[in-house]
Design a protein around this motif. Structure first.
Motif, short mmCIF file in Angstrom:
data_model
loop_
_atom_site.label_atom_id
_atom_site.label_comp_id
_atom_site.label_asym_id
_atom_site.label_seq_id
_atom_site.Cartn_x
_atom_site.Cartn_y
_atom_site.Cartn_z
N PHE A 6 -17.12 -40.98 16.97
CA PHE A 6 -17.86 -41.82 16.04
C PHE A 6 -19.31 -41.65 16.45
O PHE A 6 -19.64 -41.80 17.62
N ALA A 7 -20.15 -41.28 15.46
CA ALA A 7 -21.51 -40.86 15.81
C ALA A 7 -22.57 -41.61 15.00
O ALA A 7 -23.28 -41.03 14.19
N PRO A 8 -22.68 -42.92 15.21
CA PRO A 8 -23.63 -43.69 14.40
C PRO A 8 -25.09 -43.44 14.80
O PRO A 8 -25.37 -43.13 15.95
N SER A 9 -25.97 -43.58 13.83
CA SER A 9 -27.40 -43.57 14.11
C SER A 9 -27.81 -45.03 14.31
O SER A 9 -27.54 -45.86 13.43
N PRO A 10 -28.46 -45.34 15.40
CA PRO A 10 -28.76 -46.75 15.68
C PRO A 10 -30.01 -47.23 14.95
O PRO A 10 -31.03 -47.53 15.55
N THR A 179 -33.35 -31.07 14.88
CA THR A 179 -32.97 -31.87 13.71
C THR A 179 -31.50 -32.27 13.79
O THR A 179 -30.74 -31.76 14.61
N TYR A 180 -31.15 -33.17 12.87
CA TYR A 180 -29.80 -33.74 12.86
C TYR A 180 -28.70 -32.67 12.85
O TYR A 180 -27.78 -32.68 13.69
N ASN A 181 -28.79 -31.71 11.92
CA ASN A 181 -27.69 -30.74 11.80
C ASN A 181 -27.51 -29.91 13.07
O ASN A 181 -26.38 -29.57 13.43
N SER A 183 -28.36 -30.91 16.27
CA SER A 183 -27.84 -31.67 17.41
C SER A 183 -26.37 -32.05 17.22
O SER A 183 -25.59 -32.03 18.18
N VAL A 184 -25.99 -32.33 15.98
CA VAL A 184 -24.57 -32.65 15.71
C VAL A 184 -23.69 -31.46 16.07
O VAL A 184 -22.64 -31.60 16.71
N VAL A 185 -24.14 -30.28 15.67
CA VAL A 185 -23.34 -29.09 15.93
C VAL A 185 -23.19 -28.84 17.43
O VAL A 185 -22.10 -28.60 17.94
#
Ligand code: GLU
Length: 468
Positions: A6-10, A179-181, A183-185
């Protein structure tokens, strides 16, 4: 072994949509004897706050969604992201881009005017730029230009994007941040995530992420995109619909198990069963049973489920919650009070712990005013005589219990030759302030002798004063 995250943005509270995603990830990992990771995606430094991190952790812990790894914080992994960006540049899968904001803006405007989807035109793709100390360049991923990206979404079925629709996305900003994509990867790869369950607002990111994962030679996880939750007006659930933060439900007197039970049914079903123990949720949960369409939030149903849980939860636990609520209201607990009886009498009629406490507040403190409807309907001159008789009958009572009180009420109805309602209702309004309470003899017993007599006198004075 399977692993979910679970990877929420705070950037705010843990809202219901997030909590449901967390629940589904947690259920799936528990069902498969896998692992569940909590990852805080706090790379947006301007919008992320420590309060939000805390709200997420508090919400998860209140709901009992324990993780096996984490919380990881993306801000602590910047070096690793930069390392992967370097690797992509070296192997030719990423490149520096010097296009200015102005150029990109006018490109975008032109494409919109031509009714084309705005996308980067790849101007710097083959320029072989090197970063110089003088300017800080962004880095873009070299997205394949041919072919398709196809994946089999575990909820939505096969989804395919043509690479020609995807442009070369920025993976490192000019300020050096990933960027988001990207770091998620990197995280999904390093943390060996096997199943990505997330909101379907991320569907468009998935083909980009798959392309980057492929460039890194990483294993591609399975994806399950969860349809969103709508408010009862059909619009996306938001603050407009009332409470959206999980801890607001805590504060409003909902039980965590009830909220989880409600959330699990939002977009997932197992036959027509409504109430699930935690073990049943784990045993029955299948990603394939998640609905493809959006589901609607319905407070009435949540209230109904919470009420079922209030009735089933052991009394001792409810007593604890009632104590906590009274503490929060700064109301002292009267230890002579038969709280078990009070809870038992009321819990079948209320939906939340707060309502439970509200409905029994008259036992703990004097109420300020009468319920308006009760006044108009009940505290009328016709109630005066019954109340006076009740006062006279109750005052000399030595045993203050429901049976003795009942005998006095019966005696008054017989003496005045009126029905039970003509005596019981004025007594109820006098003693509780409203026209709703458990059986009147038990209510009067609970309120206690001194308080009851004093309140009957108050009602007599009130009626007399209003009708001079
Ligand atoms: N941090 C993203 C969000 O809160 C979720 C990213 C993901 O699950 O891949 O929307």
């Amino acid at each position: 072994m399977i692993k979910t995250r679970f990877a929420p943005s705070p950037t705010g509270v843990l809202h219901l949509g997030g909590a449901r995603t967390a629940l589904f990830c947690w259920l799936f990992s528990r069902k498969m004897n896998g692992q569940f990771v909590l990852r805080i995606e706090d790379t947006d430094l301007e919008r992320s706050t420590p309060e939000s991190v805390q709200a997420i952790i508090d919400g998860m812990s209140w709901l009992g969604l324990d993780c096996d790894e984490g919380p990881y914080f993306q801000t602590e992994r910047f070096d690793r992201y930069l390392e992967v960006i370097e690797q992509l540049i070296e192997q030719g899968d990423a490149y520096y881009c010097q296009c200015s904001r102005e150029r990109l803006d006018s490109l975008r405007e032109q494409q919109m005017a031509d009714k084309h989807k705005p996308r980067y035109d790849g101007r710097c793709r083959d320029l072989g730029l090197k970063p110089s100390d003088a300017e800080s360049l962004v880095v873009r991923f070299r997205n394949p230009q041919q072919g398709d990206v196809t994946f089999c979404d575990l909820v939505k079925g096969e989804i395919s994007f043509s690479n020609s629709e995807l442009d070369d996305l920025i993976i490192k900003r000019s300020d050096g941040s990933p960027t988001y994509n990207l770091s998620v990867v990197v995280d999904d790869m390093d943390m060996e995530i096997t199943h990505v369950l997330r909101g379907d607002d991320h569907v468009n990111n998935t083909p980009r992420q798959i392309n980057i994962l492929q460039a890194l030679g990483a294993e591609i996880p399975e994806f399950a995109h969860l349809p969103m939750i709508l408010g009862d007006d059909g619009k996306r659930l938001s603050k407009r619909h009332g409470a959206v933060g999980v801890m607001q439900y805590h504060d409003a007197g909902y039980l965590p198990q009830a909220l989880l039970n409600y959330l699990v049914r939002l977009g997932w079903s197992h036959g027509d069963q409504e109430i699930f123990s935690q073990q049943e949720m784990i045993d029955y949960f299948e990603i394939g049973d998640i609905n493809r369409s959006a589901s609607s939030f319905n407070t009435e149903k949540l209230n109904w489920i919470n009420q079922q849980y209030l009735m089933e939860t052991p009394l001792a636990q409810i007593v604890d919650l009632v104590h906590q609520r009274l503490d929060r209201l700064d109301i002292e607990f009267d230890s002579d009070l038969n709280i078990d009886l009070l809870i038992d009498l009321y819990r079948q009629r209320v939906s939340t712990v707060n309502q439970l406490v509200d409905s029994m507040l008259y036992c703990f403190q004097d109420f300020e005013s009468y319920d308006e409807k009760a006044v108009t309907k009940v505290l009328k001159p016709a109630a005066l005589e019954p109340l006076q008789h009740l006062l006279a009958g109750l005052e000399p009572l030595n045993r203050w219990d429901a049976a003795s009180i009942h005998a006095v009420i019966e005696d008054v109805t017989a003496r005045l030759e009126v029905g039970m309602g003509k005596v019981g209702q004025p007594l109820r309004v006098a003693v509780t302030g409203g026209s709703f309470s458990p059986p009147i003899d038990q209510t009067v017993e609970l309120v206690g002798k001194d308080r009851s007599l004093q309140r009957i006198k108050r009602a007599i004075d009130y009626i007399s004063a209003s009708n001079v």
